[in-house]
Motif scaffolding. Sequence first.
Motif, PDB file in Angstrom:
ATOM      1  N   ILE A 298       0.834  -1.204   0.000  1.00 53.50           N
ATOM      2  CA  ILE A 298       0.000   0.000   0.000  1.00 53.50           C
ATOM      3  C   ILE A 298       0.866   1.251   0.000  1.00 53.50           C
ATOM      4  O   ILE A 298       0.685   2.169  -0.811  1.00 53.50           O
ATOM      5  CB  ILE A 298      -0.943   0.002   1.217  1.00 53.50           C
ATOM      6  CG1 ILE A 298      -1.946  -1.152   1.130  1.00 53.50           C
ATOM      7  CG2 ILE A 298      -1.697   1.332   1.297  1.00 53.50           C
ATOM      8  CD1 ILE A 298      -2.766  -1.348   2.390  1.00 53.50           C
TER       9      ILE A 298
ATOM     10  N   ALA B  80       2.829   1.723  -3.231  1.00 53.98           N
ATOM     11  CA  ALA B  80       1.946   2.076  -4.342  1.00 53.98           C
ATOM     12  C   ALA B  80       1.580   3.553  -4.291  1.00 53.98           C
ATOM     13  O   ALA B  80       1.501   4.227  -5.330  1.00 53.98           O
ATOM     14  CB  ALA B  80       0.685   1.216  -4.308  1.00 53.98           C
TER      15      ALA B  80
ATOM     16  N   LEU C 247      -1.129  -3.832  -6.195  1.00 57.36           N
ATOM     17  CA  LEU C 247      -2.492  -3.865  -5.678  1.00 57.36           C
ATOM     18  C   LEU C 247      -3.003  -5.293  -5.525  1.00 57.36           C
ATOM     19  O   LEU C 247      -3.677  -5.625  -4.548  1.00 57.36           O
ATOM     20  CB  LEU C 247      -3.415  -3.068  -6.604  1.00 57.36           C
ATOM     21  CG  LEU C 247      -3.118  -1.557  -6.672  1.00 57.36           C
ATOM     22  CD1 LEU C 247      -4.020  -0.883  -7.695  1.00 57.36           C
ATOM     23  CD2 LEU C 247      -3.291  -0.916  -5.301  1.00 57.36           C
TER      24      LEU C 247
END
Length: 452
Positions: A177, A180, A308
């Motif tokens: 997370i 990203a 993801l």
Amino acid sequence: MKDILDDKTQQEDGSSTVKGNKKVMNAWAFYDWANSVYPLVITTAIFPIFYEGITSTENSDVVSFFGVEMINTALITIVSACYFLLIVFMMPVLTGIADASGNKKAFMRFFAYLGSFSCMSLAFFDETYLELSLVSYVLAGIGFWSSLVFYNSYLPDIAEEKDHDSLSAKGFSMGYIGSAILLIICLAMVMLVPDEHKELMSRLSFVLTGVWWFGFSHVTFARLPHRKSQLQFNKSVFSNGFKEIRKVFHAVRKIDGLKKFLSSFFVYSMAVQTIMIVATYFGTKEINWPDKATAQMGLIISVLLIQLIAIPGAIGLSKISERKGNRSALALVLILWVVICLSAFVVTEPMHFYIIAGFVGLVMGGIQSLSRSTYSKLIPQGTKDTSSFFSFYDISEKLGIVIGMLSYGLIEQLTGSMRNSIMALVVFFIIGLLLLFRVPKNATEVDDSLNL
């Protein structure tokens, strides 16, 4: 983040908490949020595209390295293998010092700082001075991988065995997370400016990567326990690490389940980490993109897709391991890796590359997370200096990476095609899978039966 930092307690022995403390476990997992920007931005996304772009011309991808002409991607692969080999020799010394001083957090902090500042220095990368510029690349890698040795060794110190799989998966998920988010920021910086400023924005992305890693790592450092050691710190600690590694090696030989698992892990690690490092270079050269701009956008989208999908992949695999056991879950992932590599060997179109990227994301986080937690379950109960056991684990992984990267780079250099290198990775995955079937089915059962 406030919950992680609040309510610190101290014990008489100097450690900052007890095993199972939620705040400490959350802070530990948060280091993945901090440092995972390095493998995403530097190893996988922005830097590979930047490097391939500035070291290639329309007619040639050959560079001069200390007077030797090499394919640019083969060079970066072989340089990566060399610094992994250096890490292998460093780790026993470092863990010996850390165990003797009782302060592995200080060494974890040092390498985090080394890695983060080296990422920032990549902003000055110059193809004219390629040999010197690659020093920053090497130091960033050494900082990242060396800090992970001490980071991983905290897992059995701060969490109960029943929480190892879920906490390990949580760390990887937080890393996906966080990295990203930064990649999206870097992507916006690079793609939303005129062409003449894209290189500058790429360089600024390297600075942001180092700042992110440096800044957020302090959330972890604020909570990790600091254990005081009764050992004396003297010149003998420089050899203690090698002595400890020998002890661990002899211990592993006597623990059937651990020995068989490490044999499998050593072989399949040759392929896993190699893929993560060279995937973007493969996509740059072997996929038929319409133009350079489309290729850059497509590759970064592929990386984001991997990140993801890796989050539910890591969590999902931990659930499978709870129901079917660690061995069954790992076997499933290795079979998927074989299928992915065989598919990559024939893929040429962008859409097919996206599909493969999705499957890579599904299995990438899972195999890393479950490998780490499986090993932690097999470490003998009551072990105080887990750094030595995790150093041995990391040495096994790094030696595997050295073999995998050298095989990949040399095959490309000799044949002129990265596709031929993929078949070596298929062989590594198949051998690793066959060796895995020799491991007792459930890691926890192994632990109980051996009374570790």
